[in-house]
Design a protein around this motif. Structure first.
Motif, PDB file in Angstrom:
ATOM      1  N   ALA A  94       0.808  -1.221   0.000  1.00 29.72           N
ATOM      2  CA  ALA A  94       0.000   0.000   0.000  1.00 29.72           C
ATOM      3  C   ALA A  94       0.843   1.274   0.000  1.00 29.72           C
ATOM      4  CB  ALA A  94      -0.930   0.009   1.210  1.00 29.72           C
TER       5      ALA A  94
ATOM      6  N   GLN B  40      -3.672  -1.013  -4.582  1.00 32.28           N
ATOM      7  CA  GLN B  40      -3.147  -0.357  -3.388  1.00 32.28           C
ATOM      8  C   GLN B  40      -4.268   0.016  -2.412  1.00 32.28           C
ATOM      9  OE1 GLN B  40      -0.117   2.631  -5.040  1.00 32.28           O
ATOM     10  NE2 GLN B  40       1.031   1.378  -3.589  1.00 32.28           N
ATOM     11  N   GLU B  41      -5.430   0.344  -2.947  1.00 29.95           N
ATOM     12  CA  GLU B  41      -6.562   0.621  -2.068  1.00 29.95           C
ATOM     13  C   GLU B  41      -6.963  -0.647  -1.317  1.00 29.95           C
ATOM     14  OE1 GLU B  41     -11.216   2.186  -2.239  1.00 29.95           O
ATOM     15  OE2 GLU B  41      -9.906   2.497  -3.969  1.00 29.95           O
TER      16      GLU B  41
ATOM     17  N   VAL C  60     -13.828  -0.771  -4.957  1.00 31.09           N
ATOM     18  CA  VAL C  60     -12.674   0.127  -4.893  1.00 31.09           C
ATOM     19  C   VAL C  60     -12.780   1.160  -6.012  1.00 31.09           C
ATOM     20  CG1 VAL C  60     -11.053  -1.484  -3.825  1.00 31.09           C
ATOM     21  CG2 VAL C  60     -11.363  -1.526  -6.298  1.00 31.09           C
TER      22      VAL C  60
ATOM     23  N   ALA D 246      -3.706   1.558  -8.594  1.00 24.44           N
ATOM     24  CA  ALA D 246      -4.352   2.312  -7.517  1.00 24.44           C
ATOM     25  C   ALA D 246      -5.394   1.457  -6.813  1.00 24.44           C
ATOM     26  CB  ALA D 246      -4.999   3.574  -8.085  1.00 24.44           C
ATOM     27  N   LYS D 247      -6.128   0.648  -7.557  1.00 26.80           N
ATOM     28  CA  LYS D 247      -7.144  -0.216  -6.951  1.00 26.80           C
ATOM     29  C   LYS D 247      -6.488  -1.295  -6.080  1.00 26.80           C
ATOM     30  CE  LYS D 247     -10.521   0.579 -10.605  1.00 26.80           C
ATOM     31  NZ  LYS D 247     -11.174   0.046 -11.813  1.00 26.80           N
TER      32      LYS D 247
ATOM     33  N   GLY E 255      -4.343  -1.332   1.313  1.00 28.59           N
ATOM     34  CA  GLY E 255      -4.481  -0.448   2.469  1.00 28.59           C
ATOM     35  C   GLY E 255      -5.580  -0.905   3.406  1.00 28.59           C
ATOM     36  N   ARG E 256      -6.722  -1.318   2.830  1.00 31.23           N
ATOM     37  CA  ARG E 256      -7.825  -1.792   3.666  1.00 31.23           C
ATOM     38  C   ARG E 256      -7.455  -3.094   4.372  1.00 31.23           C
ATOM     39  NH1 ARG E 256     -12.583  -0.862  -0.565  1.00 31.23           N
ATOM     40  NH2 ARG E 256     -12.290  -3.112  -0.771  1.00 31.23           N
TER      41      ARG E 256
ATOM     42  N   THR F  49     -12.986   5.254  -7.735  1.00 29.37           N
ATOM     43  CA  THR F  49     -13.990   6.316  -7.829  1.00 29.37           C
ATOM     44  C   THR F  49     -14.417   6.451  -9.298  1.00 29.37           C
ATOM     45  OG1 THR F  49     -12.908   7.498  -6.017  1.00 29.37           O
ATOM     46  CG2 THR F  49     -14.497   8.744  -7.350  1.00 29.37           C
TER      47      THR F  49
END
Length: 440
Positions: A64, A352-353, A309, A349-350, A356-357, A311
């Motif tokens: 992450a 890594q999201e 995940v 990015a997804k 992170g979670r 936006t």
């Protein structure tokens, strides 16, 4: 050595009788021991789970971090040059040619048997070192040079006929290790000159630029990219840096494997098993069966790995990470590769999201101070210690009870023995009276 009074007067097996009574009275302690064993088994299982969750937290935290998936690989068109990447690498390419390799200076003395007992001078790294051997013995010369810290290593080399040459080699390669050496009465020859490696960038063009290195490795030829020459290149070669799709895919795949490792452990420890024996069928629940803490940890990690995940929020299945019917995660490398090719930055990015979670959920469970699993383990270890104290108290209580029983039964045997002796005496007395009456 104790004296057994079993059955001396009563005919009873008092040892067996006391043992039976003690077994009955020890039942509460046995229950405590069984409970302690069960809790210790649970603690061991929880510790194993906690270790795996902590490892997942570390793995996910690393994935992450900003730039963790900015992975690039470097290749060259020449087999004589190896390229490597570090953090900060970016896509690009450049033409080059290796025109010179680095050399370490090696200087030799003339053939000698001994060394003139004089002062030797070595100039190295902008400093002058005066060296005076202890004696003219060549071994003493070698020792003195190597102890001087002059950036030169001396060796004695046999060349036949009882003669030797002293070899002086720089401790640094390239021009940085260049040195000169002098001693009255001794001549020196350079077997190898100090030489930097040379790289020609944009070789063969009007923009050609020479870059040198004291070793055969040239760092940051392109940002975050180094190349190491194993030999000269006979023609212009190309260094190419491209996105490391295989490396990015491995990070995502390993993350899914780490999550599934948790699920597999929880599942194996929650399974209900049955066994059949002479007495019938026995059903046994797994250690984690019905445990709310473990269930919550498992669910939190599952949610972290499977919820939408990006936006606007989209399912992770769009990049090949999906949840199965059995409640585990699945990684589709082909689908992930397609997503990476279509939108590398968005896909990274997804991932890594998700990482992170997962890191947050795993850390909340395994933190060594506040983790839910850690707290549960600490509480159960405290209960084990409390049970140990209670079991120890029962040892004292049962030992006292056994001593009392032994004393009681020993007293009973003695009393019965005395009564039997008294009975025998009375019988004898009565017999005597009867005999006397008959004689009269």
């Amino acid at each position: 050595m104790g004296i057994s009074l079993d059955g001396l007067a009563s005919g009873l097996d008092t040892t067996a009788l006391i043992g039976s009574i003690m077994q009955s009275e020890a039942l509460p302690q046995t229950l405590l021991k069984n409970k302690s064993y069960d809790i210790q088994s649970m603690v061991s299982a929880l510790q194993g789970l906690n270790s795996k969750v902590a490892a997942l937290a570390t793995q996910a935290t690393a994935a992450a971090k900003p730039g963790a998936l900015n992975l690039y690989s470097a290749t060259t068109s020449s087999t004589n040059v190896v390229a490597t990447t570090t953090a900060g690498a970016a896509a690009g390419s450049i033409d080059f040619q290796v025109t010179r390799l680095a050399q370490t200076q090696v200087t030799l003395s003339n053939n000698v048997v001994g060394w003139p007992y004089t002062t030797m001078t070595i100039n190295s790294g902008g400093q002058s070192f005066t060296i005076t051997p202890l004696t003219s013995n060549l071994d003493d010369v070698v020792t003195a040079v190597n102890a001087a810290g002059a950036g030169v290593v001396a060796s004695k080399v046999a060349v036949g006929g009882g003669e030797y040459r002293l070899q002086f080699a720089a401790t640094k390669s390239g021009s940085a290790g260049a040195f000169s050496i002098s001693d009255p009465g001794t001549t020196f020859t350079d077997a190898k000159l100090a030489q930097d490696a040379e790289l020609q960038l944009w070789a063969g063009t009007t923009s050609q630029v020479a870059v040198t290195s004291s070793t055969n490795t040239f760092t940051d030829v392109l940002p975050g990219v180094s190349i190491t020459a194993k030999d000269l290149t006979t023609s212009t070669a190309t260094l190419t840096v491209s996105r490391d799709d295989a490396g990015i895919t491995k990070v995502a795949s390993d993350l899914v494997d780490g999550v599934n490792g948790i699920f597999a452990l929880v599942s194996s420890k929650s399974a209900v098993s049955t066994s059949t024996n002479i007495g019938g069928t026995t059903t046994s629940a797994g250690l984690f069966t019905g445990d709310s803490t473990v269930r919550t940890v498992n669910q939190n990690i599952l949610s972290a790995a499977s919820l939408p995940v990006g936006t606007p929020p989209r399912s992770p299945s769009e990049i090949g990470i999906s949840i199965t019917k059995t409640g585990t995660m699945e990684f589709d490398a082909t689908k992930f590769g397609a997503a990476l090719a279509a939108d590398a930055a968005g896909t990274a990015a997804k991932v890594q999201e998700l990482a992170g979670r997962i890191a947050s959920a795993a850390t909340a469970a395994s933190d060594k101070y506040t983790g839910t699993l850690t707290t549960k383990i600490t509480g159960q270890q405290s209960e084990v210690r409390d049970l140990a104290d209670r079991i120890s108290d029962w040892d004292t209580r049962l030992a006292s009870r056994k001593a009392t029983l032994q004393s009681t039964y020993s007293g009973l045997e003695v009393a019965l023995s005395n009564m039997k002796a008294q009975q025998s005496w009375l019988t004898a007395q009565l017999g005597g009276l009867s005999t006397g009456s008959n004689s009269a």
